[in-house]
Every structure is written in C-alpha cells, then in structure tokens.
Write an enzyme that holds these catalytic residues in place. Structure first.
Site, PDB file in Angstrom:
ATOM      1  CB  SER A  16     -10.093   9.716   4.796  1.00 15.40           C
ATOM      2  OG  SER A  16      -9.206   8.707   4.387  1.00 15.40           O
ATOM      3  CB  THR A  61      -2.598   9.094   5.508  1.00 12.55           C
ATOM      4  OG1 THR A  61      -2.125   8.710   4.233  1.00 12.55           O
ATOM      5  CG2 THR A  61      -2.745  10.614   5.563  1.00 12.55           C
ATOM      6  CE  LYS A  65      -1.006   4.592   5.522  1.00 16.06           C
ATOM      7  NZ  LYS A  65      -1.300   3.627   4.458  1.00 16.06           N
ATOM      8  CG  ASP A 101      -3.932  -0.082   3.803  1.00 11.93           C
ATOM      9  OD1 ASP A 101      -4.982   0.573   3.596  1.00 11.93           O
ATOM     10  OD2 ASP A 101      -2.831   0.449   4.028  1.00 11.93           O
ATOM     11  N   GLY A 130       4.979   0.360   0.645  1.00 11.49           N
ATOM     12  CA  GLY A 130       4.108   0.233   1.810  1.00 11.49           C
ATOM     13  C   GLY A 130       2.857  -0.572   1.531  1.00 11.49           C
ATOM     14  CB  ALA A 131       0.346  -0.441  -1.170  1.00 14.18           C
ATOM     15  N   GLY A 238      -8.706  -0.125  -8.269  1.00 17.06           N
ATOM     16  CA  GLY A 238      -8.215   0.139  -6.907  1.00 17.06           C
ATOM     17  C   GLY A 238      -9.135   0.960  -6.022  1.00 17.06           C
TER      18      GLY A 238
HETATM   19  P1  NAP Z   1       5.536   3.425  -2.046  1.00 16.28           P
HETATM   20  O1  NAP Z   1       5.733   2.840  -0.702  1.00 16.28           O
HETATM   21  O2  NAP Z   1       6.163   4.741  -2.378  1.00 16.28           O
HETATM   22  O3  NAP Z   1       6.040   2.333  -3.146  1.00 16.28           O
HETATM   23  C1  NAP Z   1       6.090   2.654  -4.513  1.00 16.28           C
HETATM   24  C2  NAP Z   1       6.342   1.399  -5.324  1.00 16.28           C
HETATM   25  O4  NAP Z   1       6.314   1.755  -6.725  1.00 16.28           O
HETATM   26  C3  NAP Z   1       7.711   0.766  -5.065  1.00 16.28           C
HETATM   27  O5  NAP Z   1       7.627  -0.617  -5.234  1.00 16.28           O
HETATM   28  C4  NAP Z   1       8.559   1.403  -6.180  1.00 16.28           C
HETATM   29  O6  NAP Z   1       9.697   0.648  -6.529  1.00 16.28           O
HETATM   30  C5  NAP Z   1       7.563   1.378  -7.321  1.00 16.28           C
HETATM   31  N1  NAP Z   1       7.920   2.334  -8.364  1.00 16.28           N
HETATM   32  C6  NAP Z   1       7.795   3.686  -8.321  1.00 16.28           C
HETATM   33  N2  NAP Z   1       8.252   4.221  -9.487  1.00 16.28           N
HETATM   34  C7  NAP Z   1       8.671   3.181 -10.248  1.00 16.28           C
HETATM   35  C8  NAP Z   1       9.264   3.097 -11.544  1.00 16.28           C
HETATM   36  N3  NAP Z   1       9.494   4.195 -12.308  1.00 16.28           N
HETATM   37  N4  NAP Z   1       9.579   1.867 -12.040  1.00 16.28           N
HETATM   38  C9  NAP Z   1       9.333   0.753 -11.278  1.00 16.28           C
HETATM   39  N5  NAP Z   1       8.790   0.776 -10.054  1.00 16.28           N
HETATM   40  C10 NAP Z   1       8.457   1.986  -9.543  1.00 16.28           C
HETATM   41  O7  NAP Z   1       3.992   3.623  -2.393  1.00 16.28           O
HETATM   42  P2  NAP Z   1       2.741   2.779  -1.841  1.00 16.28           P
HETATM   43  O8  NAP Z   1       2.197   3.449  -0.654  1.00 16.28           O
HETATM   44  O9  NAP Z   1       3.130   1.349  -1.766  1.00 16.28           O
HETATM   45  O10 NAP Z   1       1.670   3.038  -3.031  1.00 16.28           O
HETATM   46  C11 NAP Z   1       1.885   2.527  -4.334  1.00 16.28           C
HETATM   47  C12 NAP Z   1       0.691   2.883  -5.226  1.00 16.28           C
HETATM   48  O11 NAP Z   1      -0.480   2.279  -4.714  1.00 16.28           O
HETATM   49  C13 NAP Z   1       0.372   4.385  -5.302  1.00 16.28           C
HETATM   50  O12 NAP Z   1      -0.018   4.681  -6.624  1.00 16.28           O
HETATM   51  C14 NAP Z   1      -0.798   4.569  -4.373  1.00 16.28           C
HETATM   52  O13 NAP Z   1      -1.654   5.626  -4.757  1.00 16.28           O
HETATM   53  C15 NAP Z   1      -1.516   3.230  -4.542  1.00 16.28           C
HETATM   54  N6  NAP Z   1      -2.277   2.836  -3.331  1.00 16.28           N
HETATM   55  C16 NAP Z   1      -3.600   2.543  -3.471  1.00 16.28           C
HETATM   56  C17 NAP Z   1      -4.324   2.154  -2.365  1.00 16.28           C
HETATM   57  C18 NAP Z   1      -5.791   1.849  -2.499  1.00 16.28           C
HETATM   58  O14 NAP Z   1      -6.490   1.830  -1.483  1.00 16.28           O
HETATM   59  N7  NAP Z   1      -6.274   1.573  -3.685  1.00 16.28           N
HETATM   60  C19 NAP Z   1      -3.708   2.038  -1.098  1.00 16.28           C
HETATM   61  C20 NAP Z   1      -2.334   2.320  -1.001  1.00 16.28           C
HETATM   62  C21 NAP Z   1      -1.633   2.727  -2.129  1.00 16.28           C
HETATM   63  P3  NAP Z   1      11.110   0.905  -5.773  1.00 16.28           P
HETATM   64  O15 NAP Z   1      11.013   0.159  -4.487  1.00 16.28           O
HETATM   65  O16 NAP Z   1      12.120   0.364  -6.698  1.00 16.28           O
HETATM   66  O17 NAP Z   1      11.215   2.399  -5.571  1.00 16.28           O
END
Ligand code: NAP
Length: 273
Positions: A16, A61, A65, A101, A130-131, A238
């Site tokens: 950011s 962040t 959040k 988001d 979260g996303a 993304g």
């Molecule tokens: P989060 O809340 O930690 O959620 C992680 C997700 O990934 C959960 O659904 C988790 O499943 C799954 N996961 C993790 N390891 C896994 C595995 N080995 N096998 C299957 N599923 C797995 O994270 P988040 O904040 O939602 O972010 C997720 C991703 O999106 C990150 O890479 C982040 O950098 C990216 N992101 C990008 C943006 C953007 O602006 N482009 C914004 C936000 C996030 P479980 O529920 O089973 O643990």
C-alpha cells in the site's frame, strides 16, 4: 499536510505505501502515507492516536480487519456484509469503516475485460478465507445467479453459504467436476502463491469461453492461469484487484475529484519487487 497510512502486524509486506506514494506523486498532493506496525496490544491506543494526530484515515490489514469494527461509529453496507474493514475514513472524529475488496475485485475484471457479462452463467469459487467473503459479495452484487464454492475445510464454505444465498457448497475433492457451463472460475486460496503448492484442478470440462481469475498475484501468472491460458480461456491476474481496492481510500483521504488511476506504470512498479 494530509496524513493517511496503513496499520497491520507485521506490515513490511504491505504494498500500500508504494501504491499511495505513486498517486501522491502523480497528482502532486502534499500528503503522507505511512506504514505502521501495530501489535494487537497497542491497537486501541494507536487508533485513538491517529484520530488525535489529524489523520484523515487509514488502511487496515492483517490481523486487525475485524478488530477495528467496534471502533467504527459508521460501517458501510459493504463492510457489514463482508464482516471486515480494510479502509477507514475519519470524519469529525468518527471512524467510518469500509471494505473495498469487492470493489477492487469487480473493477479489475471489468477493466481488463470490458465486455465481460457477469450474468452469462454460474461461477466457481475456490477457497473460503477472508478474501472469498468479499468476492462472494462482489459476485452477488454483480448479478451472478449461481456460485459453486469449494474449500478444503468444508465447514468454512458452509458458513459462507449461510450468508450468501446464491452459494452452493461443493466438496473440495469434486472441484473439477463442476466446471461444465461455467462462466467464471476464481481462485481465492493461497495455492499457487510463491512458497505454496500449486492448485491442482482438471480443467477438461471448463468451456474455452470461460474467464479464469486468480487473486494470487505473486507470481503474476500462477500455474492455474498458465493451465487456463493453454486451454484458450481468458485469464485475469490478481495484481489489479490489489490496485483497484486502494482507489476509494485515496480519493476519500486526499480529496481528489476522481478516483486515482490504475496505470500500467503503477502495475509495473508493484511487480518489480
Ligand atoms: P486466508 O483467509 O488465510 O484463506 C486461505 C484460503 O486458502 C483458505 O480457503 C484455505 O483453506 C486455502 N488454503 C490454504 N492452503 C491450502 C492448501 N494446502 N490446500 C487447499 N486450500 C488451502 O487468506 P485470504 O486472505 O483469503 O487470502 C488468500 C490468497 O489471496 C492469498 O494468497 C492472498 O495473498 C491473496 N489475496 C489477494 C488479494 C488481491 O488484492 N489480489 C486480496 C486478498 C488476498 P482452509 O479454509 O481449508 O484452510
């Protein structure tokens, strides 16, 4: 000097400051945007201090959040439905909590693919973190009629389905079986990110006319997007979501007439490191 910033813990990974620094410079605004590492036990004190120090607002962040919600005198409908705040505006001492988001997710696809028809068919969403919550909200707001949701931990997908009526939960092991007639496939899991395993999915049933959107942006072209490209699908990376979600905050804090622009130069700047 107009002051804004971002609070998180840790904070060094945040992109950011680079985004807002670029816009401050581009629009010639006398302002600052500061990254602040705020551990949970200093959170309440810091929030009070930012308001007292004349900040016009800040980004929030991980891990704050949700913790910020009780401090907000006003929550936008987006923040209420998504259950998290990533952007705060301080107006007359009152914190207005917003979540941008969903806006970032939708704007990025609309910009990259202006003729994209959100209502042309069902969507598949992988992941229920979260996303995912913001993305389900964005899909519903955009008129997507049916959403299949698969997550490794099924209970988390079921929790989201309870909040979003268009969502139907699919077993994680069956994620390749629901791709027929799909208009949009979205990866919101961390799979495919640098340091993580790639996402494994069989795209055989996915129509070539479908769009595949991966919100992971490091690497920019994830193994999923490479696989989808080979099939002839349109792919969306993304990085644009990250850039677009920052726009409403900048406009609100620094008072620009229009939302700041997401330029190719800014995208390149972010991808450099
Ligand atoms: P989060 O809340 O930690 O959620 C992680 C997700 O990934 C959960 O659904 C988790 O499943 C799954 N996961 C993790 N390891 C896994 C595995 N080995 N096998 C299957 N599923 C797995 O994270 P988040 O904040 O939602 O972010 C997720 C991703 O999106 C990150 O890479 C982040 O950098 C990216 N992101 C990008 C943006 C953007 O602006 N482009 C914004 C936000 C996030 P479980 O529920 O089973 O643990």
């Amino acid at each position: 000097m107009i002051k804004a910033g971002v609070i998180g813990y840790p904070i060094s990974q945040s992109k950011s400051p680079k985004i807002h620094g670029y816009w401050l410079n581009r629009y010639g605004i006398k302002g600052s945007y500061t990254a602040m590492a705020v551990p949970p036990d200093e959170f309440a004190h810091t929030i009070d201090k930012l308001a007292a120090d004349g900040f016009t607002g800040f980004n929030v962040t991980i891990p704050h959040k949700q913790a910020i919600i009780p401090f907000c005198g006003v929550l936008t409908p987006n923040a209420q439905k998504i259950g998290a705040v990533n952007t705060v505006f301080i107006r007359n001492g009152i914190l207005h909590g917003d979540n941008t988001d969903a806006f970032g997710f939708t704007q990025n696809l609309d910009e990259k693919q202006p003729n994209f028809d959100w209502t042309a068919g069902p969507a598949v969403v992988l992941g229920a973190g979260g996303a995912a919550r913001a993305i389900l909200y964005a899909l519903e707001q955009s008129g997507v009629s049916q959403i299949y949701l698969a997550n490794r931990t099924k209970a988390k997908a079921e929790e989201l389905a309870a909040a979003f009526p268009k969502v139907r939960v699919v077993d994680w092991e069956r994620r390749s079986d629901v791709l027929e007639n799909i208009n949009l496939l979205v990866n919101t899991t961390a799979l495919g990110m640098v340091g993580q395993e790639p996402l494994t999915i069989d795209l055989a049933a996915l129509p070539a006319a479908a769009t595949v959107y991966d919100i992971v942006y490091s690497p920019l072209i994830t193994p999923l997007l490479a696989q989808a490209k080979e099939k002839g699908c349109t792919v969306v990376t993304g990085i644009g979501m990250l850039l677009h979600q920052a726009r409403p905050g900048f406009q609100g804090w620094f008072g620009t007439k229009n939302l700041p622009e997401v330029t190719a130069e800014l995208e390149e700047l972010l991808l450099k490191n």
